[in-house]
Design a protein around this motif. Structure first.
Motif, PDB file in Angstrom:
ATOM      1  N   TYR A 169       3.352  11.475  -9.615  1.00  0.00           N
ATOM      2  CA  TYR A 169       3.172  10.059  -9.274  1.00  0.00           C
ATOM      3  C   TYR A 169       2.509   9.345 -10.449  1.00  0.00           C
ATOM      4  N   SER A 170       2.912   8.094 -10.679  1.00  0.00           N
ATOM      5  CA  SER A 170       2.235   7.278 -11.684  1.00  0.00           C
ATOM      6  C   SER A 170       2.358   5.807 -11.305  1.00  0.00           C
ATOM      7  N   MET A 171       1.497   4.989 -11.877  1.00  0.00           N
ATOM      8  CA  MET A 171       1.509   3.549 -11.640  1.00  0.00           C
ATOM      9  C   MET A 171       1.088   2.842 -12.917  1.00  0.00           C
ATOM     10  N   LYS A 172       1.779   1.762 -13.253  1.00  0.00           N
ATOM     11  CA  LYS A 172       1.411   0.959 -14.417  1.00  0.00           C
ATOM     12  C   LYS A 172       1.566  -0.510 -14.086  1.00  0.00           C
ATOM     13  N   LYS A 173       0.835  -1.342 -14.836  1.00  0.00           N
ATOM     14  CA  LYS A 173       0.840  -2.783 -14.626  1.00  0.00           C
ATOM     15  C   LYS A 173       1.248  -3.508 -15.905  1.00  0.00           C
ATOM     16  N   TRP A 174       2.043  -4.567 -15.747  1.00  0.00           N
ATOM     17  CA  TRP A 174       2.403  -5.466 -16.842  1.00  0.00           C
ATOM     18  C   TRP A 174       2.096  -6.894 -16.414  1.00  0.00           C
ATOM     19  N   LEU A 175       1.609  -7.677 -17.354  1.00  0.00           N
ATOM     20  CA  LEU A 175       1.359  -9.091 -17.095  1.00  0.00           C
ATOM     21  C   LEU A 175       2.643  -9.888 -17.264  1.00  0.00           C
ATOM     22  N   ASP A 176       2.695 -11.073 -16.655  1.00  0.00           N
ATOM     23  CA  ASP A 176       3.851 -11.948 -16.864  1.00  0.00           C
ATOM     24  C   ASP A 176       4.044 -12.252 -18.345  1.00  0.00           C
ATOM     25  N   THR A 177       2.940 -12.383 -19.073  1.00  0.00           N
ATOM     26  CA  THR A 177       3.040 -12.716 -20.493  1.00  0.00           C
ATOM     27  C   THR A 177       3.713 -11.605 -21.299  1.00  0.00           C
ATOM     28  N   ASP A 178       3.704 -10.379 -20.778  1.00  0.00           N
ATOM     29  CA  ASP A 178       4.388  -9.281 -21.457  1.00  0.00           C
ATOM     30  C   ASP A 178       5.903  -9.439 -21.395  1.00  0.00           C
ATOM     31  N   LYS A 179       6.382 -10.254 -20.446  1.00  0.00           N
ATOM     32  CA  LYS A 179       7.820 -10.369 -20.181  1.00  0.00           C
ATOM     33  C   LYS A 179       8.388 -11.749 -20.522  1.00  0.00           C
ATOM     34  N   GLU A 180       7.524 -12.709 -20.782  1.00  0.00           N
ATOM     35  CA  GLU A 180       7.988 -14.081 -20.958  1.00  0.00           C
ATOM     36  C   GLU A 180       8.853 -14.226 -22.197  1.00  0.00           C
ATOM     37  N   ASN A 181      10.122 -14.597 -21.974  1.00  0.00           N
ATOM     38  CA  ASN A 181      11.099 -14.855 -23.038  1.00  0.00           C
ATOM     39  C   ASN A 181      11.303 -13.672 -23.977  1.00  0.00           C
TER      40      ASN A 181
ATOM     41  N   GLN B 178       0.837  -1.202   0.000  1.00  0.00           N
ATOM     42  CA  GLN B 178       0.000   0.000   0.000  1.00  0.00           C
ATOM     43  C   GLN B 178       0.872   1.252   0.000  1.00  0.00           C
ATOM     44  N   HIS B 179       0.634   2.134  -0.956  1.00  0.00           N
ATOM     45  CA  HIS B 179       1.352   3.406  -1.082  1.00  0.00           C
ATOM     46  C   HIS B 179       0.405   4.548  -0.745  1.00  0.00           C
ATOM     47  N   LYS B 180       0.866   5.473   0.136  1.00  0.00           N
ATOM     48  CA  LYS B 180       0.141   6.710   0.419  1.00  0.00           C
ATOM     49  C   LYS B 180       1.142   7.853   0.360  1.00  0.00           C
ATOM     50  N   ASP B 181       0.748   8.992  -0.215  1.00  0.00           N
ATOM     51  CA  ASP B 181       1.689  10.111  -0.274  1.00  0.00           C
ATOM     52  C   ASP B 181       0.991  11.447  -0.054  1.00  0.00           C
ATOM     53  N   SER B 182       1.815  12.486   0.081  1.00  0.00           N
ATOM     54  CA  SER B 182       1.327  13.831   0.377  1.00  0.00           C
ATOM     55  C   SER B 182       0.657  14.490  -0.810  1.00  0.00           C
ATOM     56  N   MET B 183       0.698  13.848  -1.989  1.00  0.00           N
ATOM     57  CA  MET B 183      -0.012  14.368  -3.163  1.00  0.00           C
ATOM     58  C   MET B 183      -1.450  13.863  -3.211  1.00  0.00           C
ATOM     59  N   GLY B 184      -1.817  13.026  -2.234  1.00  0.00           N
ATOM     60  CA  GLY B 184      -3.172  12.507  -2.165  1.00  0.00           C
ATOM     61  C   GLY B 184      -3.362  11.160  -2.813  1.00  0.00           C
ATOM     62  N   ASN B 185      -2.283  10.516  -3.234  1.00  0.00           N
ATOM     63  CA  ASN B 185      -2.381   9.208  -3.871  1.00  0.00           C
ATOM     64  C   ASN B 185      -2.415   8.092  -2.823  1.00  0.00           C
ATOM     65  N   THR B 186      -3.362   7.175  -2.972  1.00  0.00           N
ATOM     66  CA  THR B 186      -3.441   5.970  -2.145  1.00  0.00           C
ATOM     67  C   THR B 186      -3.745   4.802  -3.071  1.00  0.00           C
ATOM     68  N   GLU B 187      -2.824   3.842  -3.115  1.00  0.00           N
ATOM     69  CA  GLU B 187      -3.028   2.684  -3.985  1.00  0.00           C
ATOM     70  C   GLU B 187      -2.427   1.446  -3.352  1.00  0.00           C
ATOM     71  N   ILE B 188      -2.980   0.299  -3.682  1.00  0.00           N
ATOM     72  CA  ILE B 188      -2.393  -0.981  -3.299  1.00  0.00           C
ATOM     73  C   ILE B 188      -1.789  -1.585  -4.561  1.00  0.00           C
ATOM     74  N   ILE B 189      -0.477  -1.813  -4.525  1.00  0.00           N
ATOM     75  CA  ILE B 189       0.276  -2.245  -5.700  1.00  0.00           C
ATOM     76  C   ILE B 189       0.508  -3.743  -5.609  1.00  0.00           C
ATOM     77  N   HIS B 190       0.288  -4.439  -6.717  1.00  0.00           N
ATOM     78  CA  HIS B 190       0.382  -5.904  -6.759  1.00  0.00           C
ATOM     79  C   HIS B 190       1.487  -6.358  -7.714  1.00  0.00           C
ATOM     80  N   ARG B 191       1.677  -7.666  -7.777  1.00  0.00           N
ATOM     81  CA  ARG B 191       2.683  -8.239  -8.673  1.00  0.00           C
ATOM     82  C   ARG B 191       2.502  -7.699 -10.088  1.00  0.00           C
ATOM     83  N   GLY B 192       3.636  -7.355 -10.704  1.00  0.00           N
ATOM     84  CA  GLY B 192       3.618  -6.864 -12.068  1.00  0.00           C
ATOM     85  C   GLY B 192       3.422  -5.375 -12.188  1.00  0.00           C
ATOM     86  N   GLU B 193       3.163  -4.713 -11.066  1.00  0.00           N
ATOM     87  CA  GLU B 193       2.922  -3.273 -11.097  1.00  0.00           C
ATOM     88  C   GLU B 193       4.151  -2.511 -10.604  1.00  0.00           C
TER      89      GLU B 193
END
Length: 251
Positions: free
Chosen positions: A134-146, A78-93
């Protein structure tokens, strides 16, 4: 033939701290770990491999100037910051903060049973006194496989599919199956590769291994790469399990 130097940074030689709630490995000097030989590499200042136990984390603290981002390997943060961003970041993000003139943030593992494993990275920007963002992006495992997936790139080159950074740096991720390989041509004169320690602290019977030039890397190992632009390197997976790694192209 282009000049190419590969210099290993073994996992066992990294700085390490075990605070019970946090076990962390430091590629460069950080906190109580200080080695004059390992202060930074080009614009890369911090590469920490962290595991945070359930219900614990880093309380609110301040940053200035650095570009700071976390690559989530397993679990959730979980990320919280003084810019008002609150997010829970998961695998691949990746959660990315340009600290600029100053921000405060906290990072907690709010999961009640599972640790979170992530790579924390700090980069020195080309400009000072930037407006925080602040920014956040997600990639799937399939985006990185081989293959190599571009995740972070210099803001002058970045498109909407990657995170822009105010530094001459590109970061790729890959998940290589055993016996598979990828080849990369460097844009700049420096590189760093980190083989993520997916299997845990102790070397298991089956683990990931990479080969780059004549160096064989075990989990947690890295290599410094010095080269001429357009130099190609081939990275091969030699282990019994898939090898997940980060590759930096930087000045």
């Amino acid at each position: 033939m282009s000049k190419l130097s590969i210099i290993p940074r073994r996992s066992k030689d990294r700085g390490v701290a075990n605070h019970e709630w946090l076990k962390t490995f430091h590629t460069w000097s950080f906190s109580t770990y200080n080695d004059p030989k390992f202060q930074e590499f080009g614009c890369l200042r911090v590469l920490n491999e962290d595991r945070v136990q359930p219900g614990t984390g880093f309380g609110s603290h301040s940053h200035r100037e650095f570009e700071i981002f976390s690559y989530i390997v397993d679990g959730e943060l979980q990320h919280k910051d003084s810019m008002g961003n609150t997010e829970i970041i998961h695998r691949g993000e990746i959660q990315f903060t340009s600290a600029g003139t100053g921000i405060t943030h906290s990072e907690y593992n709010i999961n009640k049973s599972l640790p979170v494993h992530f790579i924390q990275i700090w980069v020195k920007p080309d400009e000072s006194q930037l407006k925080p963002s602040y920014s956040m992006k997600k990639w799937l495992d399939t985006d990185k496989e081989n293959k190599l997936a571009l995740l972070v790139d210099n803001i002058k080159d970045a498109d909407a599919n990657v995170i822009p950074i105010h530094a001459k740096l590109s970061m790729y991720a890959s998940i290589l199956s055993p016996s598979k390989s990828v080849t990369y041509a460097f844009k700049r004169s420096k590189g760093y590769l980190h083989l993520i320690m997916r299997s845990g602290y102790e070397t298991p019977e089956k683990s990931a291994k990479l080969k780059i030039k004549d160096e064989v890397l075990n989990e947690g190992d890295g290599v410094f790469i010095l080269c001429e632009p357009e130099t190609e390197v081939t990275i091969e997976s030699l282990g019994d399990v898939t090898a997940e790694f980060l590759l930096f192209d930087l000045e």
